[in-house]
Design an enzyme around this catalytic site. Structure first.
Site, PDB file in Angstrom:
ATOM      1  N   VAL A 103       0.865  -1.182   0.000  1.00  0.00           N
ATOM      2  CA  VAL A 103       0.000   0.000   0.000  1.00  0.00           C
ATOM      3  C   VAL A 103       0.899   1.229   0.000  1.00  0.00           C
ATOM      4  O   VAL A 103       1.873   1.300   0.757  1.00  0.00           O
ATOM      5  CB  VAL A 103      -0.925  -0.001   1.239  1.00  0.00           C
ATOM      6  CG1 VAL A 103      -1.694   1.302   1.336  1.00  0.00           C
ATOM      7  CG2 VAL A 103      -1.888  -1.180   1.169  1.00  0.00           C
ATOM      8  N   HIS A 120      -6.994  -5.042 -10.396  1.00  0.00           N
ATOM      9  CA  HIS A 120      -7.425  -5.926  -9.302  1.00  0.00           C
ATOM     10  C   HIS A 120      -8.336  -7.004  -9.875  1.00  0.00           C
ATOM     11  O   HIS A 120      -9.203  -6.704 -10.705  1.00  0.00           O
ATOM     12  CB  HIS A 120      -8.162  -5.105  -8.239  1.00  0.00           C
ATOM     13  CG  HIS A 120      -8.583  -5.933  -7.077  1.00  0.00           C
ATOM     14  ND1 HIS A 120      -7.692  -6.374  -6.117  1.00  0.00           N
ATOM     15  CD2 HIS A 120      -9.790  -6.456  -6.738  1.00  0.00           C
ATOM     16  CE1 HIS A 120      -8.339  -7.114  -5.232  1.00  0.00           C
ATOM     17  NE2 HIS A 120      -9.607  -7.173  -5.588  1.00  0.00           N
ATOM     18  N   ASP A 156      -7.229  -1.160  -2.761  1.00  0.00           N
ATOM     19  CA  ASP A 156      -8.068  -1.378  -3.942  1.00  0.00           C
ATOM     20  C   ASP A 156      -9.257  -0.424  -3.996  1.00  0.00           C
ATOM     21  O   ASP A 156     -10.338  -0.778  -4.464  1.00  0.00           O
ATOM     22  CB  ASP A 156      -8.524  -2.851  -4.019  1.00  0.00           C
ATOM     23  CG  ASP A 156      -7.327  -3.780  -4.081  1.00  0.00           C
ATOM     24  OD1 ASP A 156      -6.361  -3.453  -4.801  1.00  0.00           O
ATOM     25  OD2 ASP A 156      -7.331  -4.817  -3.395  1.00  0.00           O
ATOM     26  N   HIS A 182      -7.349 -13.713 -15.143  1.00  0.00           N
ATOM     27  CA  HIS A 182      -6.040 -13.216 -15.565  1.00  0.00           C
ATOM     28  C   HIS A 182      -6.039 -12.837 -17.051  1.00  0.00           C
ATOM     29  O   HIS A 182      -5.513 -11.788 -17.438  1.00  0.00           O
ATOM     30  CB  HIS A 182      -4.970 -14.295 -15.323  1.00  0.00           C
ATOM     31  CG  HIS A 182      -3.952 -13.901 -14.328  1.00  0.00           C
ATOM     32  ND1 HIS A 182      -3.719 -14.592 -13.170  1.00  0.00           N
ATOM     33  CD2 HIS A 182      -3.085 -12.866 -14.303  1.00  0.00           C
ATOM     34  CE1 HIS A 182      -2.757 -14.006 -12.479  1.00  0.00           C
ATOM     35  NE2 HIS A 182      -2.360 -12.948 -13.139  1.00  0.00           N
ATOM     36  N   GLU A 185      -7.749  -9.673 -17.423  1.00  0.00           N
ATOM     37  CA  GLU A 185      -6.897  -8.586 -16.926  1.00  0.00           C
ATOM     38  C   GLU A 185      -5.928  -8.104 -17.997  1.00  0.00           C
ATOM     39  O   GLU A 185      -5.724  -6.900 -18.181  1.00  0.00           O
ATOM     40  CB  GLU A 185      -6.059  -9.064 -15.725  1.00  0.00           C
ATOM     41  CG  GLU A 185      -6.808  -9.175 -14.437  1.00  0.00           C
ATOM     42  CD  GLU A 185      -5.866  -9.409 -13.266  1.00  0.00           C
ATOM     43  OE1 GLU A 185      -6.151  -8.895 -12.201  1.00  0.00           O
ATOM     44  OE2 GLU A 185      -4.847 -10.108 -13.421  1.00  0.00           O
TER      45      GLU A 185
END
Ligand code: GRF
Length: 209
Positions: A103, A120, A156, A182, A185
């Site tokens: 983060v 994400h 997120d 994936h 993505e």
């Protein structure tokens, strides 16, 4: 009026990609650039973990690849300052979080927060944090997907730029669903980066000072 040839006259947008692991999203970005379908250049890839596959992928593509281990720093802020310095040294314009598992603090966000995107593996705001595909399966949703969003100080969170839905099929297990998420993505990330390169996604307006 803009035309398809406009991008040929612009400098490719300079990306800095932050990673922590396998780097399949990084690979999709590098492949799109190599194929001439994304008008961008990856100026540097930085991992907070040494020895990860993502760094190998960068080296193979002749992209500068750095490990900056977060464990070498006594605070998150010091680590973030080192990241900022490395990205600025490389002349980065937009920062891409591609499986980066840290983060970021205001030290980082104050410099690059307006030009920073994350991917994400869920349809946010559902299932933030780690193990998003497992969370979706356990919850029993029939549709999940992936999200590219601007980044703020949360996990997120941040303004959503684009999403893609992926159906959960009967008989899906974690691996089969994760593989399809994936794949989605890779397409979605490259498509958003094309929008950034073409000025269709703009830097966030900085509210403070
Ligand atoms: C992706 O699922 C991404 O959404 C999440 O971390 C994973 C990274 O995968 N933030 P890879 O390293 O790009 O293969």
């Amino acid at each position: 009026m803009s035309s398809a040839s406009d991008s040929a006259h612009r400098e490719p947008v300079k990306l800095g990609v932050l990673v922590s692991g396998a780097g399949s999203n990084l690979q999709a970005i590098l492949d799109a650039i190599a194929a001439g379908t994304l008008h961008a250049a990856v100026s540097v890839v930085i991992s907070n973990k040494p020895g990860v596959l993502a760094l190998e992928r960068a080296k193979k593509a002749n992209v500068p690849a750095l490990a900056i281990p977060h464990k070498d720093f006594s605070s998150r802020e010091q680590f973030d300052r080192a990241l900022v310095a490395a990205l600025q040294n490389a002349g980065v314009e937009w920062v891409v979080l591609a499986g980066f598992m840290r983060v970021l603090t205001p030290e980082f966000l104050g410099v690059f927060g307006d030009r920073l995107v994350n991917i994400h593996p869920s349809l946010l705001p559902a299932f933030p944090g780690v193990n998003a595909v497992r969370q979706a399966l356990d919850y029993g949703v029939k549709v999940t997907g992936c999200t590219v969003h601007h980044v703020d100080g949360g996990v997120d969170t941040g303004k959503i730029i684009a999403q893609r839905a992926v159906p959960v099929l009967p008989g899906d297990d974690h691996d089969s669903l994760a593989e399809r998420v994936h794949a989605a993505e890779h397409e979605l990330f490259v498509s958003v980066l094309r929008d950034i390169a073409a000025g269709r996604v703009l830097p966030l307006v900085k509210l403070e000072g």
